[in-house]
Design a protein around this motif. Structure first.
Motif, PDB file in Angstrom:
ATOM      1  N   TYR A  76       0.824  -1.205   0.000  1.00 53.92           N
ATOM      2  CA  TYR A  76       0.000   0.000   0.000  1.00 53.92           C
ATOM      3  C   TYR A  76       0.861   1.259   0.000  1.00 53.92           C
ATOM      4  O   TYR A  76       0.555   2.232  -0.701  1.00 53.92           O
ATOM      5  CB  TYR A  76      -0.942   0.008   1.204  1.00 53.92           C
ATOM      6  N   TYR A  87       0.225  -0.580  -8.501  1.00 57.34           N
ATOM      7  CA  TYR A  87      -1.209  -0.873  -8.580  1.00 57.34           C
ATOM      8  C   TYR A  87      -1.441  -2.385  -8.672  1.00 57.34           C
ATOM      9  O   TYR A  87      -2.322  -2.930  -8.012  1.00 57.34           O
ATOM     10  CB  TYR A  87      -1.833  -0.146  -9.771  1.00 57.34           C
ATOM     11  N   VAL A 130      -1.256  -3.924  -5.311  1.00 57.85           N
ATOM     12  CA  VAL A 130      -2.472  -3.710  -4.515  1.00 57.85           C
ATOM     13  C   VAL A 130      -3.564  -4.665  -4.959  1.00 57.85           C
ATOM     14  O   VAL A 130      -4.258  -5.266  -4.136  1.00 57.85           O
ATOM     15  CB  VAL A 130      -2.957  -2.241  -4.598  1.00 57.85           C
ATOM     16  N   VAL A 131      -3.714  -4.830  -6.260  1.00 55.75           N
ATOM     17  CA  VAL A 131      -4.746  -5.736  -6.779  1.00 55.75           C
ATOM     18  C   VAL A 131      -4.474  -7.172  -6.322  1.00 55.75           C
ATOM     19  O   VAL A 131      -5.390  -7.880  -5.898  1.00 55.75           O
ATOM     20  CB  VAL A 131      -4.833  -5.649  -8.323  1.00 55.75           C
ATOM     21  N   GLU A 147      -2.610  -8.148  -3.690  1.00 56.40           N
ATOM     22  CA  GLU A 147      -2.648  -8.263  -2.229  1.00 56.40           C
ATOM     23  C   GLU A 147      -4.067  -8.161  -1.699  1.00 56.40           C
ATOM     24  O   GLU A 147      -4.418  -8.812  -0.730  1.00 56.40           O
ATOM     25  CB  GLU A 147      -1.746  -7.185  -1.602  1.00 56.40           C
ATOM     26  N   GLY A 148      -4.877  -7.331  -2.371  1.00 57.35           N
ATOM     27  CA  GLY A 148      -6.279  -7.199  -1.967  1.00 57.35           C
ATOM     28  C   GLY A 148      -6.420  -6.452  -0.664  1.00 57.35           C
ATOM     29  O   GLY A 148      -5.496  -5.793  -0.230  1.00 57.35           O
ATOM     30  N   PRO A 156     -10.557  -6.858  -2.172  1.00 62.91           N
ATOM     31  CA  PRO A 156     -11.198  -6.178  -3.304  1.00 62.91           C
ATOM     32  C   PRO A 156     -11.544  -4.714  -3.021  1.00 62.91           C
ATOM     33  O   PRO A 156     -11.461  -3.877  -3.929  1.00 62.91           O
ATOM     34  CB  PRO A 156     -12.465  -6.998  -3.554  1.00 62.91           C
ATOM     35  N   ALA A 166      -8.429  -2.693  -3.510  1.00 68.83           N
ATOM     36  CA  ALA A 166      -8.112  -2.646  -4.943  1.00 68.83           C
ATOM     37  C   ALA A 166      -9.049  -1.694  -5.674  1.00 68.83           C
ATOM     38  O   ALA A 166      -8.611  -0.942  -6.558  1.00 68.83           O
ATOM     39  CB  ALA A 166      -8.194  -4.053  -5.538  1.00 68.83           C
ATOM     40  N   ALA A 225      -7.979   1.804  -4.892  1.00 69.31           N
ATOM     41  CA  ALA A 225      -6.759   2.117  -5.646  1.00 69.31           C
ATOM     42  C   ALA A 225      -7.095   2.413  -7.095  1.00 69.31           C
ATOM     43  O   ALA A 225      -6.537   3.340  -7.703  1.00 69.31           O
ATOM     44  CB  ALA A 225      -5.770   0.955  -5.547  1.00 69.31           C
ATOM     45  N   SER A 226      -8.008   1.645  -7.653  1.00 67.96           N
ATOM     46  CA  SER A 226      -8.424   1.859  -9.039  1.00 67.96           C
ATOM     47  C   SER A 226      -9.077   3.237  -9.195  1.00 67.96           C
ATOM     48  O   SER A 226      -8.785   3.969 -10.158  1.00 67.96           O
ATOM     49  CB  SER A 226      -9.393   0.761  -9.466  1.00 67.96           C
TER      50      SER A 226
END
Length: 154
Positions: free
Chosen positions: A71, A102, A105-106, A108-109, A111, A114, A117-118
């Motif tokens: 993160y 990014y 993050v996706v 590692e989760g 959701p 993620a 972050a998106s």
């Protein structure tokens, strides 16, 4: 009955007493050995459980540290991209670093983190105002904190 008879009876009683005493001593020894083995098994199981608990705790701490690192790298990559955009002093690697962060993050989760972050990334790519970027960052940080807290909870 003569002296020999008394001696034979005394000898027979001594032998019989020795046999009975030996039998009971052997039985008690077997029970003690079995109890000691059982106690040893319980002690070994307790030690193994202690080791398992220690390893689970260490695994949990590593997972928390990894999640925090992922993160933090994402936030750092976004900040570097914003700074490069605003100052015009980028070396072109910011987009690659941002995509890698990014992806972390996706992977590692969870959701929710993620998705936040998106949304943060989309705000950056749409060149939104600093206030909107700050809100997107705050939203991501809140989701990231929730995700780390969830790992700390048993």
């Amino acid at each position: 009955m003569g002296e020999w008879g008394i001696a034979l009876i005394a000898a027979g009683a001594a032998i019989a007493g020795s046999v009975v005493t030996g039998w009971y001593s052997r039985s008690a020894g077997v029970r003690q050995a079995e109890a000691a083995r059982h106690a040893g098994d319980r002690q070994a199981e307790a030690l193994l459980e202690s080791v398992r608990m220690t390893l689970r705790g260490a695994d949990g701490q590593r997972a928390i540290a990894l999640r925090q690192q992922v993160y933090a790298e994402f936030i750092g990559a976004v900040e570097a991209r914003i700074l490069a955009e605003r100052t015009g002093r980028g070396n072109g690697d910011q987009e690659l670093l941002l995509q890698r962060a990014y992806a972390g993050v996706v992977l590692e989760g969870p959701p929710e983190a993620a998705a936040a972050a998106s949304a943060f990334l989309e705000s950056l790519r749409r060149h939104e105002k600093l206030d909107d970027l700050h809100r997107a960052k705050t939203n991501f940080v809140e989701e990231a904190q929730r995700a780390v807290t969830a790992l700390r909870s048993p």
